[in-house]
Write a protein that holds these residues in place. Structure first.
Motif, PDB file in Angstrom:
ATOM      1  N   ARG A 134      -4.032   4.258   0.228  1.00 27.61           N
ATOM      2  CA  ARG A 134      -4.117   4.253   1.585  1.00 27.61           C
ATOM      3  C   ARG A 134      -5.572   4.195   2.493  1.00 27.61           C
ATOM      4  O   ARG A 134      -6.594   4.286   1.830  1.00 27.61           O
ATOM      5  N   ARG A 183       0.962  -1.106   0.063  1.00 27.94           N
ATOM      6  CA  ARG A 183       0.058   0.012  -0.028  1.00 27.94           C
ATOM      7  C   ARG A 183       0.919   1.269  -0.092  1.00 27.94           C
ATOM      8  O   ARG A 183       0.591   2.068  -0.724  1.00 27.94           O
ATOM      9  N   LEU A 184       2.005   1.168   0.865  1.00 28.71           N
ATOM     10  CA  LEU A 184       2.969   2.376   0.877  1.00 28.71           C
ATOM     11  C   LEU A 184       3.529   2.637  -0.251  1.00 28.71           C
ATOM     12  O   LEU A 184       3.659   3.811  -0.773  1.00 28.71           O
ATOM     13  N   HIS A 185       3.901   1.729  -1.161  1.00 30.17           N
ATOM     14  CA  HIS A 185       4.311   1.952  -2.215  1.00 30.17           C
ATOM     15  C   HIS A 185       3.614   2.290  -3.248  1.00 30.17           C
ATOM     16  O   HIS A 185       4.049   2.732  -4.505  1.00 30.17           O
ATOM     17  N   GLY A 187       1.256   4.443  -3.204  1.00 31.98           N
ATOM     18  CA  GLY A 187       0.946   5.763  -2.962  1.00 31.98           C
ATOM     19  C   GLY A 187      -0.414   6.086  -2.323  1.00 31.98           C
ATOM     20  O   GLY A 187      -1.059   5.300  -1.844  1.00 31.98           O
ATOM     21  N   LYS A 188      -0.804   7.373  -2.246  1.00 28.58           N
ATOM     22  CA  LYS A 188      -1.836   8.049  -1.558  1.00 28.58           C
ATOM     23  C   LYS A 188      -3.153   7.308  -1.909  1.00 28.58           C
ATOM     24  O   LYS A 188      -3.947   7.077  -0.926  1.00 28.58           O
ATOM     25  N   GLU A 189      -3.561   6.875  -2.968  1.00 28.05           N
ATOM     26  CA  GLU A 189      -5.063   6.525  -3.290  1.00 28.05           C
ATOM     27  C   GLU A 189      -5.045   5.176  -2.886  1.00 28.05           C
ATOM     28  O   GLU A 189      -6.209   4.684  -2.603  1.00 28.05           O
TER      29      GLU A 189
END
Lengths: 264, 284
Positions: B284, B276-278, B280-282
């Motif tokens: 999260r 999830r972290l890699h 990106g924002k969407e």
């Protein structure tokens, strides 16, 4: 000559070690020391010099040619700092567009407590990764023993040469014999089955050239080797960097033999 | 006297014994670490971790995949690549047959795509039960193809390593797989791909000296054996006894070669979090 005879020849005392080739083939050399991280490994040599009128970087595993030297060189078994020094010098060569010559002669990377603490596996892994992407030509010459990952750590190259009696193996035939037959006396059989000779390497796609040995006329032999290196470097340097890397990738990508079933 | 004799006893080699215990009722196992008896069902329910001491049993590739990925999300790839006895090495053909029969696998690695908590990834899982997870031509080919596939499809790669190293029975061809896979790892990385390795028991030899140590993030299971040279070889070379924690995941963490040790119970959520972290924002 049977594989076992070649193995003995590759390890024989009195066989020229890396320094002899460096003295004979390169001019105006300067040895460069240290990995800039931990220390300097005497088993792994590196430096700059001239191959004919071509500036090059050389990397070499040195076994030592006397008892005292062998001890100082750790019998040609490099430690992590050796592989890191090699990589540092290769990346320097890349920056200045110098081709790299690697001379391989080792029974293997050093198996010791300190080597494990400093990441022997990681150091070799790093070399494989970066040598595959190095934007300058690399030719590795196995001049004696090509011992497993310790040899491969400086042999991810555009061309690999084998000296006539040099050997290259995934495991020492002694180690193989003791695992397969629980009998270290089966070395000769193990050597045969492992396929370790120069001609085996060409057959299996691991090496391109076999260099004839003539230690009585070492200067002539080195002159021929030098001519071969210069000719291959000229061909490699003529390629755009991207194409050279593509060919290096394809070279290793194609090594291996497996079956492909129709539909699993 | 007992102590003196103890010095001459051949130390238990985990690579050979696989850590299994002696006589016991069929549905129970004795933990090789704490010696407690437990039913196989209870151990399995606890993700094959000893409920008493936290010892992580070795597990097969399919079991691992079920444990980590979303139900029915795994799609196997490159199973068509099969090993062959190219060098006609003594007993190798038989060994391959035996391994296939014992494990139900065709090689020591299973590759494919899957999702973890909804995030897609490419996955390779080595299986130490198949000729000690050793790497020959087919293992190298499958993993190299997976990285090429992942680069082409912009997928992160998660790799579980479990291997005694290069497969001796394929000689120099096995050694060359280290370079081949490294090349594919490099290309995936240059394309911006994320590569997470999870070092499991045992990760040694040529696998340690290549793709196991090339992850952007390197995780390890507790107490996993991780190293380059075999412990016995080192003791023979240096004529010295090695400390008990030598070449453990904890040893590797201490010396700076592992990012984090993650117990099996938290592995899935940790991997999902990193994916999830890699992403990106969407994501999260």
């Amino acid at each position: 000559m049977a594989a076992y005879q070649k193995l003995k020849a590759a390890r024989a005392n009195g066989r020229p070690t890396a320094s002899a080739y460096i003295r004979q083939m390169f001019e105006n050399t300067l040895e460069l020391h240290g990995d800039r991280k931990f220390g300097d490994d005497p088993a792994m040599l590196g430096g700059v010099g001239w191959l004919g009128d071509l500036p090059v970087t050389y990397i070499a595993i040195e076994k030592g040619d006397s008892t005292q030297e062998r001890i100082r060189r750790n019998f040609g078994c490099p430690k992590p700092e050796g592989y890191r020094k090699a990589l540092r010098l290769m990346q320097q060569a890349e920056k200045f567009h110098r081709p790299v010559v690697c001379l391989v002669d080792t029974s293997g990377a050093y198996c010791g407590e300190d080597a494990e603490q400093r990441g022997q596996g990681q150091a070799i892994a790093d070399n494989l990764l970066h040598m595959m992407q190095l934007q300058t030509p690399v030719i590795s010459v196995v001049i004696g023993e090509g011992g497993s990952g310790g040899a491969l750590g400086i042999a991810v190259a555009d061309r690999v040469y084998m000296l006539e009696n040099a050997v290259y193996s995934v495991i020492s035939p002694e180690g193989c014999a003791s695992i397969i037959w629980k009998d270290a006396g089966m070395v000769a059989q193990a050597a045969e089955h492992l396929r370790i000779t120069a001609t085996d390497m060409v057959e299996l796609g691991v090496a391109e050239r076999v260099i004839p040995e003539n230690f009585e006329q070492f200067d002539q032999m080195c002159e021929q080797l030098k001519t071969q290196l210069l000719s291959d470097f000229a061909a490699l340097s003529a390629l755009p960097a991207e194409q050279m890397l593509q060919q290096r990738y394809a070279r290793f990508r194609s090594i291996g033999q497996y079956q492909e079933t129709e539909n699993a | 006297m007992n102590n003196i004799l103890g010095l001459f006893r051949k130390s238990g080699n985990q690579l050979e014994t696989g850590g299994s215990a002696g006589l016991q009722p069929a549905d129970t196992r004795q933990c090789p670490s704490c010696k407690c008896y437990e039913t196989k069902a209870a151990i399995r329910k606890n993700k094959s971790v000893c409920p008493h001491c936290g010892y992580h049993y070795r597990i097969g590739a399919r079991h691992r995949i079920r444990m980590i990925t979303d139900p029915n999300s795994f799609c196997e790839l490159f199973d068509s690549v099969r090993p062959q006895d190219s060098l006609r090495f003594p007993n190798y053909a038989q060994k391959l047959q035996d391994a296939a029969k014992a494990t139900g696998e065709t090689e020591a690695v299973v590759c494919g795509t899957a999702s973890i908590d909804g995030r897609p990834c490419a996955l390779f899982v080595m299986d130490a039960r198949f000729i000690m997870g050793s790497m020959g031509s087919a293992v190298g080919e499958r993993i190299a193809r997976l990285f090429e596939y992942a680069a082409a499809h912009q997928l992160p790669v998660i790799g579980f390593t479990a291997s005694g190293g290069a497969r001796m029975q394929e000689g120099i061809l096995s050694l060359m797989q280290m370079a081949k896979v490294s090349g594919a790892v490099g290309r995936h990385s240059e394309a911006g791909g994320l590569y997470i390795t999870v070092l499991t028991d045992p990760t040694t030899g040529g696998v340690t000296a290549s793709f196991a140590m090339q992850g952007d993030i390197i995780l390890a299971e507790p107490k996993a054996l991780v190293g380059f040279a075999g412990k016995r070889v080192i003791e023979q070379t240096t004529k010295r006894r090695l400390p008990a924690d030598f070449q453990s995941a904890e040893f590797m963490l201490h010396h700076g070669f592992v990012d984090a040790i993650v117990p099996r119970a938290r592995l899935r959520e940790t991997l999902a979090g990193l994916l999830r972290l890699h992403a990106g924002k969407e994501a999260r």
